[in-house]
Design a protein around this motif. Structure first.
Motif, PDB file in Angstrom:
ATOM      1  N   ASP A 234       0.865  -1.179   0.000  1.00  0.00           N
ATOM      2  CA  ASP A 234       0.000   0.000   0.000  1.00  0.00           C
ATOM      3  C   ASP A 234       0.905   1.233   0.000  1.00  0.00           C
ATOM      4  O   ASP A 234       1.806   1.354   0.842  1.00  0.00           O
TER       5      ASP A 234
ATOM      6  N   SER B   2      -3.725   3.592  -2.321  1.00  0.00           N
ATOM      7  CA  SER B   2      -4.762   3.240  -1.344  1.00  0.00           C
ATOM      8  C   SER B   2      -6.143   3.380  -1.984  1.00  0.00           C
ATOM      9  O   SER B   2      -6.350   4.261  -2.812  1.00  0.00           O
TER      10      SER B   2
ATOM     11  N   LYS C  43      -8.541  -2.290  -6.708  1.00  0.00           N
ATOM     12  CA  LYS C  43      -8.982  -3.675  -6.915  1.00  0.00           C
ATOM     13  C   LYS C  43      -9.789  -3.810  -8.210  1.00  0.00           C
ATOM     14  O   LYS C  43     -10.649  -4.678  -8.311  1.00  0.00           O
TER      15      LYS C  43
ATOM     16  N   GLY D  97      -6.823  -5.123   3.445  1.00  0.00           N
ATOM     17  CA  GLY D  97      -7.546  -6.082   2.619  1.00  0.00           C
ATOM     18  C   GLY D  97      -7.447  -5.773   1.128  1.00  0.00           C
ATOM     19  O   GLY D  97      -7.508  -6.690   0.299  1.00  0.00           O
ATOM     20  N   ILE D  98      -7.296  -4.513   0.787  1.00  0.00           N
ATOM     21  CA  ILE D  98      -7.234  -4.147  -0.641  1.00  0.00           C
ATOM     22  C   ILE D  98      -5.989  -4.774  -1.268  1.00  0.00           C
ATOM     23  O   ILE D  98      -6.077  -5.484  -2.273  1.00  0.00           O
TER      24      ILE D  98
ATOM     25  N   ASP E 188      -6.136  -8.722  -1.101  1.00  0.00           N
ATOM     26  CA  ASP E 188      -7.045  -9.355  -2.076  1.00  0.00           C
ATOM     27  C   ASP E 188      -6.464  -9.280  -3.487  1.00  0.00           C
ATOM     28  O   ASP E 188      -6.538 -10.244  -4.259  1.00  0.00           O
TER      29      ASP E 188
ATOM     30  N   THR F  54      -1.818  -5.202   7.434  1.00  0.00           N
ATOM     31  CA  THR F  54      -1.442  -4.005   8.195  1.00  0.00           C
ATOM     32  C   THR F  54      -2.634  -3.272   8.787  1.00  0.00           C
ATOM     33  O   THR F  54      -2.465  -2.262   9.460  1.00  0.00           O
ATOM     34  N   THR F  55      -3.860  -3.737   8.498  1.00  0.00           N
ATOM     35  CA  THR F  55      -5.030  -3.150   9.166  1.00  0.00           C
ATOM     36  C   THR F  55      -5.589  -4.199  10.120  1.00  0.00           C
ATOM     37  O   THR F  55      -5.334  -5.402   9.949  1.00  0.00           O
TER      38      THR F  55
ATOM     39  N   LYS G 223      -9.615 -16.387   0.491  1.00  0.00           N
ATOM     40  CA  LYS G 223     -10.438 -15.734  -0.535  1.00  0.00           C
ATOM     41  C   LYS G 223      -9.665 -14.547  -1.068  1.00  0.00           C
ATOM     42  O   LYS G 223      -9.289 -13.646  -0.298  1.00  0.00           O
TER      43      LYS G 223
ATOM     44  N   LEU H 178       2.330  -2.544  13.611  1.00  0.00           N
ATOM     45  CA  LEU H 178       1.833  -1.783  12.457  1.00  0.00           C
ATOM     46  C   LEU H 178       0.481  -1.124  12.747  1.00  0.00           C
ATOM     47  O   LEU H 178       0.087  -0.183  12.063  1.00  0.00           O
TER      48      LEU H 178
ATOM     49  N   SER I 267      -0.329   3.029  13.832  1.00  0.00           N
ATOM     50  CA  SER I 267      -0.575   4.193  12.963  1.00  0.00           C
ATOM     51  C   SER I 267      -1.955   4.166  12.310  1.00  0.00           C
ATOM     52  O   SER I 267      -2.312   5.089  11.579  1.00  0.00           O
TER      53      SER I 267
HETATM   54  N1  LIG Z   1     -10.532 -11.797   1.338  1.00  0.00           N
HETATM   55  C1  LIG Z   1     -11.358 -11.731   2.355  1.00  0.00           C
HETATM   56  O1  LIG Z   1     -11.706 -12.740   2.980  1.00  0.00           O
HETATM   57  C2  LIG Z   1     -11.887 -10.390   2.775  1.00  0.00           C
HETATM   58  C3  LIG Z   1     -12.560 -10.257   3.992  1.00  0.00           C
HETATM   59  C4  LIG Z   1     -12.971  -8.984   4.378  1.00  0.00           C
HETATM   60  C5  LIG Z   1     -12.704  -7.885   3.561  1.00  0.00           C
HETATM   61  N2  LIG Z   1     -12.040  -8.065   2.384  1.00  0.00           N
HETATM   62  C6  LIG Z   1     -11.716  -6.917   1.514  1.00  0.00           C
HETATM   63  O2  LIG Z   1     -10.804  -6.098   2.230  1.00  0.00           O
HETATM   64  C7  LIG Z   1     -10.901  -4.766   1.740  1.00  0.00           C
HETATM   65  C8  LIG Z   1     -10.910  -3.818   2.917  1.00  0.00           C
HETATM   66  O3  LIG Z   1      -9.742  -4.015   3.652  1.00  0.00           O
HETATM   67  P1  LIG Z   1      -9.234  -2.949   4.728  1.00  0.00           P
HETATM   68  O4  LIG Z   1     -10.365  -2.566   5.602  1.00  0.00           O
HETATM   69  O5  LIG Z   1      -8.018  -3.503   5.330  1.00  0.00           O
HETATM   70  O6  LIG Z   1      -9.001  -1.667   3.833  1.00  0.00           O
HETATM   71  P2  LIG Z   1      -7.724  -1.028   3.105  1.00  0.00           P
HETATM   72  O7  LIG Z   1      -6.805  -2.021   2.602  1.00  0.00           O
HETATM   73  O8  LIG Z   1      -8.297  -0.025   2.154  1.00  0.00           O
HETATM   74  O9  LIG Z   1      -7.036  -0.201   4.286  1.00  0.00           O
HETATM   75  C9  LIG Z   1      -7.761   0.838   4.931  1.00  0.00           C
HETATM   76  C10 LIG Z   1      -6.986   2.166   4.934  1.00  0.00           C
HETATM   77  O10 LIG Z   1      -5.926   2.079   5.882  1.00  0.00           O
HETATM   78  C11 LIG Z   1      -4.670   2.457   5.293  1.00  0.00           C
HETATM   79  N3  LIG Z   1      -3.669   1.661   5.995  1.00  0.00           N
HETATM   80  C12 LIG Z   1      -3.366   0.350   5.828  1.00  0.00           C
HETATM   81  N4  LIG Z   1      -2.493  -0.050   6.774  1.00  0.00           N
HETATM   82  C13 LIG Z   1      -2.229   1.034   7.547  1.00  0.00           C
HETATM   83  C14 LIG Z   1      -1.419   1.236   8.693  1.00  0.00           C
HETATM   84  N5  LIG Z   1      -0.747   0.237   9.279  1.00  0.00           N
HETATM   85  N6  LIG Z   1      -1.371   2.476   9.227  1.00  0.00           N
HETATM   86  C15 LIG Z   1      -2.101   3.496   8.674  1.00  0.00           C
HETATM   87  N7  LIG Z   1      -2.905   3.362   7.615  1.00  0.00           N
HETATM   88  C16 LIG Z   1      -2.973   2.135   7.066  1.00  0.00           C
HETATM   89  C17 LIG Z   1      -4.869   2.175   3.816  1.00  0.00           C
HETATM   90  O11 LIG Z   1      -4.021   2.983   3.029  1.00  0.00           O
HETATM   91  C18 LIG Z   1      -6.340   2.528   3.605  1.00  0.00           C
HETATM   92  O12 LIG Z   1      -6.479   3.912   3.419  1.00  0.00           O
HETATM   93  C19 LIG Z   1     -12.156  -4.705   0.884  1.00  0.00           C
HETATM   94  O13 LIG Z   1     -11.794  -4.645  -0.470  1.00  0.00           O
HETATM   95  C20 LIG Z   1     -12.866  -6.021   1.193  1.00  0.00           C
HETATM   96  O14 LIG Z   1     -13.606  -6.496   0.084  1.00  0.00           O
HETATM   97  C21 LIG Z   1     -11.630  -9.285   1.985  1.00  0.00           C
END
Ligand SMILES: NC(=O)c1ccc[n+]([C@@H]2O[C@H](COP(=O)([O-])OP(=O)(O)OC[C@H]3O[C@@H](n4cnc5c(N)ncnc54)[C@H](O)[C@@H]3O)[C@@H](O)[C@H]2O)c1
Ligand SMILES: [Zn+2]
Length: 368
Positions: free
Chosen positions: A42, A71, A76, A105-106, A109, A129-130, A142, A169, A172
């Motif tokens: 990311d 981001s 995706k 997750g972005i 995935d 990292t989230t 998945k 991680l 932040s």
């Molecule tokens: N594969 C699966 O089983 C599954 C399950 C649930 C969700 N998802 C998918 O996951 C995605 C959402 O994932 P998400 O919620 O992690 O969102 P994301 O990946 O968009 O991250 C959220 C935000 O946090 C920022 N970020 C990431 N790590 C950070 C850190 N350590 N410090 C500061 N900022 C950080 C990113 O830049 C982004 O702006 C969706 O596309 C959803 O469809 C997949």
């Protein structure tokens, strides 16, 4: 200290390692995860902690080929997938190349789907990292991207070779994103583990202040639920894995109705609203249980009502398009009680509408 959970899916078994400042190379070496790596990250990591986190991982991996992912959900897309696939193939990967995903997750995935599809399958490592990625999306295999017809409609089941969830991680992570991850934690407890639910109620304060040991315990318990559920039904054939969709039929409709606009609603917030709606619709859940659910969601900073102008009937129609609405009709995951969920035929439309409306502060009558 690190904690390791094993996900025993036959020859696709892997570990989820939870700890601080994890030494990636040390974790990968015993797994023979190659010496040729591509790292998708990311883009936020170019600036987070002055780029130190990214720099450390690049050093650990002896300067792998790197690909920055902007981001946001638009990364995706099919077009972004295709551009990246071409770019990665230009670097002459082989079946021994390992894909590493650093992000939420972005990135997970997208990188996972690249790994599943390039050269008919490369091994891949998730560095979530989230909070949402650490407790949910990085585990279970998945992977996928979005199409015009809907989210995650192009994808695969492709298990990672390793998940390394680094607690440091999460420091932040913006509060809104942290809370969004909590929606999936609460969902996991609600569908499978009443003790965990009570533990969460007792630990809301240290969770909110991101106390390290509390987070470690919470993430491990949530991952265990996800892993157990996936193990029982890896490719979503028996209905067991569908339990992970608790609250999600409503959530997907809310996300679609708001155009997947992160300024309005992010996935975890939609899940929080969906959990309340599912609780209202569940016969086994009484008013006191619903109040407990609403109370804990609010305590961890999640919405239980929304001021977005939405039409209940339009939401219901969007639910019918959800992928679980097959020829046998709409199915929903509902609660038997706190800690136990079941897939059931959907209740009557008027009952579903009655579960939706109390969460909408401003209801519109027409499709918006
Ligand atoms: N594969 C699966 O089983 C599954 C399950 C649930 C969700 N998802 C998918 O996951 C995605 C959402 O994932 P998400 O919620 O992690 O969102 P994301 O990946 O968009 O991250 C959220 C935000 O946090 C920022 N970020 C990431 N790590 C950070 C850190 N350590 N410090 C500061 N900022 C950080 C990113 O830049 C982004 O702006 C969706 O596309 C959803 O469809 C997949
Ligand atoms: Zn979800």
């Amino acid at each position: 200290m690190t904690r390791t959970l094993h996900v025993p899916i036959a020859e696709r078994s892997y570990d989820v390692v939870i700890g601080d400042n994890l030494d990636l190379l040390a974790l990968m070496q015993p797994l023979h995860l190659g010496s040729d790596w591509i790292l998708l990250y990311d883009q936020v990591f170019e600036t987070l902690a002055d780029g130190q986190i990214l720099h450390r991982i690049q050093q650990q991996l002896n300067n792998p080929r790197i690909f920055a992912i902007p981001s946001g959900e638009t990364s995706k897309s099919l077009s972004n997938y295709s551009a990246l696939a071409e770019e990665i193939l230009q670097t002459r990967i082989t079946r021994d190349t390992v894909v590493i995903a650093l992000g939420g997750g972005i990135v997970g995935d997208l990188a996972g789907f690249l790994a599943a599809s390039l050269l008919r399958g490369l091994r891949f490592v998730q560095l979530p990292t989230t909070l949402l990625a650490q407790v949910d999306s990085s585990v279970g295999g998945k992977v996928g991207i979005n199409a015009k017809a809907g989210k995650n409609l192009v994808g695969a089941f492709h298990q990672p070779a390793l998940v390394a969830a680094d607690l440091s991680l999460l420091n932040s992570l913006p509060k809104r994103e942290f809370s969004a991850g909590m929606a999936e934690v609460l969902k996991a407890a609600l569908l499978a583990d009443a003790d965990f639910w009570c533990w969460l109620e007792d630990h809301a304060d240290p969770i909110n202040s991101r106390k390290r040991d509390t987070l470690e315990e919470m993430i491990a318990r949530a991952v265990q639920i996800k892993a157990d559920t996936v193990l029982a039904d890896e490719t979503e054939r028996t209905g067991r894995r569908a339990l992970l969709n608790l609250g999600h039929t409503f959530a997907h409709a809310l996300e679609a109705a708001t155009g997947y606009d992160a300024r309005k609603l992010i996935h975890g917030e939609a899940v929080a609203l969906g959990l309340v709606m599912a609780a209202r619709l569940s016969k086994g859940i009484n008013i006191d249980d619903t109040a407990r659910i609403i109370n804990l969601l609010q305590k961890v900073g999640l919405p239980t009502t929304t001021e977005l102008e939405l039409c209940p009937q339009a939401l219901y129609e969007l639910m019918l398009y959800d992928k679980k609405a097959d020829h046998s009709g709409l199915k929903m995951v509902l609660l038997e009680h706190i800690g136990c969920a079941k897939v059931q035929p959907a209740p009557a439309p008027e009952d579903i509408l009655a579960a939706i409306t109390p969460s909408l502060k401003y209801r519109t009558l027409l499709f918006t």
